[in-house]
Design an enzyme around this catalytic site. Structure first.
Site, PDB file in Angstrom:
ATOM      1  CB  SER A  60     -18.734  15.509  45.595  1.00  0.00           C
ATOM      2  OG  SER A  60     -17.750  14.565  45.968  1.00  0.00           O
ATOM      3  CE  LYS A  61     -21.439  12.556  38.367  1.00  0.00           C
ATOM      4  NZ  LYS A  61     -22.755  12.105  38.749  1.00  0.00           N
TER       5      LYS A  61
END
Ligand code: GLU
Length: 483
Positions: A253-254
């Protein structure tokens, strides 16, 4: 049945089906790449379908970014792009067909009733399952509801017992009990098709033979299999590939850094390197790490895709990028870095850049660093940095003038790295100075700093005119400093 055998790879048609609700995730890019390689390996077709039925969450901007990212990676569709929203009327017609055949039914359960079912399930600690209360209702009861324009959804008559089995090309045999799947909605009360119906309807219309996608869709595959059965069609071969994880083992994820293809492009990664990196995330061919596209296409198979999640490792990507930068032709590297230079470039500058690239490229691992390193060839310094100033102030005040004379003595015909080095060694000898004591100040005069590409090779590429011009300017700068 639409196809003789689901394992038949003679007519491979695969698709990448992103939802345009955001950027192109590198996990999505890997799915696209696996599909593309599989199609190329079998001489089949790779198609692109934009799953844009969720109008509120889809945007043209996201479509554009996805298409640009795919084009950059060389993963463009072999046929016209399919927009899922364009087929909604046909998808709805398919549900009507199932309704007419008795494979689906109208359900008039109100939202209060569904709420009650939800709450009862919650209280019992079970997942919500629609209790099929409209599945076998009397025809006349249904007809009077329809006559009264009571809103309804259309649901699939799922099997009540047995199990649904999938022979997944990556996950192996996976099965769920039919009792775990309720009668899914095919048409909403406004008559629009649900996502599950649209996916199957499109895959059938596009004659898709293999569905290769992230394993977050595995649970959907069971319901989709039921739909294929209802349509009396063979399902495609499913291949659910494990999702990407970050170095900490969590879903990528980010939080783990860059996850969009655009970010990697901006960070100076080459498409060859990103594809090479992505293909190794979940697929292997012995312990080989470097693959050209042609090689990947030749070797790729679903059998060699692993079942466990692949971990993202940015160091490895950097290493592969450094490799592919060294393989690239100077001409094409120049095209990549010119927009990253932020300085005007005339024909002479372009020529110099192309000459300089082969020696610059071995010292960097991304295009931004390459552009930065190339600047010394394109822009004369407008001053000296601290270290540079220190070197100049520690050398004899007449050294710059002597350096200019020594360099001037090398004619245009002899303007080669070896001749330049010879001239400088002579100057050092004549003044009983160490070679470094003349070479470093010369480097500072030409570049403004103490770190640069190899001095004489750089001077050869800069050319006699530019070198003499830079030395004259540097002398002016030095004079201006004397109070
Ligand atoms: N649109 C889905 C997604 O972006 C993919 C659906 C599919 O491949 O069947 O996750």
């Amino acid at each position: 049945m639409a196809r003789d055998t689901a394992r038949d790879t003679s007519k491979v048609r695969v698709r990448f089906a992103p939802s345009p609700t955001g950027f192109l995730h590198i996990g999505g890019a890997r799915t696209a790449l696996f599909n593309h390689l599989f199609a190329r390996h079998h001489g089949g077709a790779y198609l692109l379908r934009i799953e844009d039925t969720d109008r509120a969450r889809s945007s043209q901007e996201a479509v554009d970014e996805i298409l640009q990212g795919l084009a950059w990676l060389g993963l463009e569709s072999d046929e016209a792009i399919v927009y899922q929203s364009a087929g909604q009327a046909q998808h709805a017609a398919l549900a009507e067909e199932l309704l007419a055949r008795g494979a689906a039914y109208r359900c008039f359960a109100t939202s209060e009733e569904l709420d009650q079912m939800r709450q009862a399930a919650k209280a019992a600690g079970k997942p919500m399952r629609y209790d099929r209360r409209w599945r076998d209702r009397d025809e006349s009861e249904v007809a009077s509801k329809v006559a009264a324009s009571t809103p309804f959804v259309v649901r699939l008559k799922a099997p009540l017992e047995g199990s649904v089995e999938i022979e997944d090309a990556v996950q192996g045999t996976v099965a769920v009990q039919a009792s775990a799947l309720d009668d899914m909605i095919l048409l909403r009360s406004d008559g629009t098709p649900t996502y599950m119906l649209s996916v199957v309807a499109d895959d059938l219309a596009m004659n898709i033979s293999h569905v290769i996608r992230g394993d977050d869709h595995l649970t959907n595959a069971f319901r989709q299999t039921l739909l294929y059965r209802a349509f009396d069609k063979a399902p495609p071969v499913f291949a659910h590939i494990p999702l990407l994880h970050g170095a900490d083992g969590q879903k990528l994820s980010k939080r783990h850094g860059a996850i969009s293809v655009t970010e990697y492009r901006q960070a100076g990664i080459l498409p060859e390197a990103l594809c090479n990196y992505l293909v190794r995330l979940g697929w292997a061919h012995g312990d080989q790490e470097i693959f050209s596209r042609t090689e990947m296409e030749k070797l790729f198979s679903l059998e060699a895709v692993g079942k466990s999640a692949a971990r993202f490792d940015s160091e490895k990507l950097e290493h592969l990028n450094a490799h592919w930068l060294r393989q690239a032709k100077p001409q094409s590297l120049a095209q990549e870095i010119i927009p990253r230079l932020n300085c005007p470039l005339d024909a002479e500058g372009q020529k110099r850049l192309i000459q300089a690239l082969p020696s610059l490229v071995v010292r960097v691992s991304d295009l931004n660093a390459l552009a930065h390193a190339a600047k010394v060839y394109l822009q004369a310094p407008d001053g000296f940095d601290d270290k540079g100033s220190k070197i100049l102030s520690e050398s004899a005040s007449d050294l710059p003038a002597r350096l200019v004379r020594a360099v001037e003595a090398v004619s245009q015909d002899n303007w080669h790295a070896e001749e330049l080095e010879k001239a400088l060694r002579l100057l050092a000898e004549n003044h009983t100075l160490k070679f470094k004591a003349v070479a470093q100040p010369l480097r500072v005069l030409l570049t403004g700093t103490t770190i640069s590409p190899p001095l004489f090779e750089m001077m050869e590429i800069l050319g006699r005119t530019e070198v003499l011009h830079r030395l004259a300017t540097a002398q002016d700068l030095l004079k201006a400093r004397i109070p």
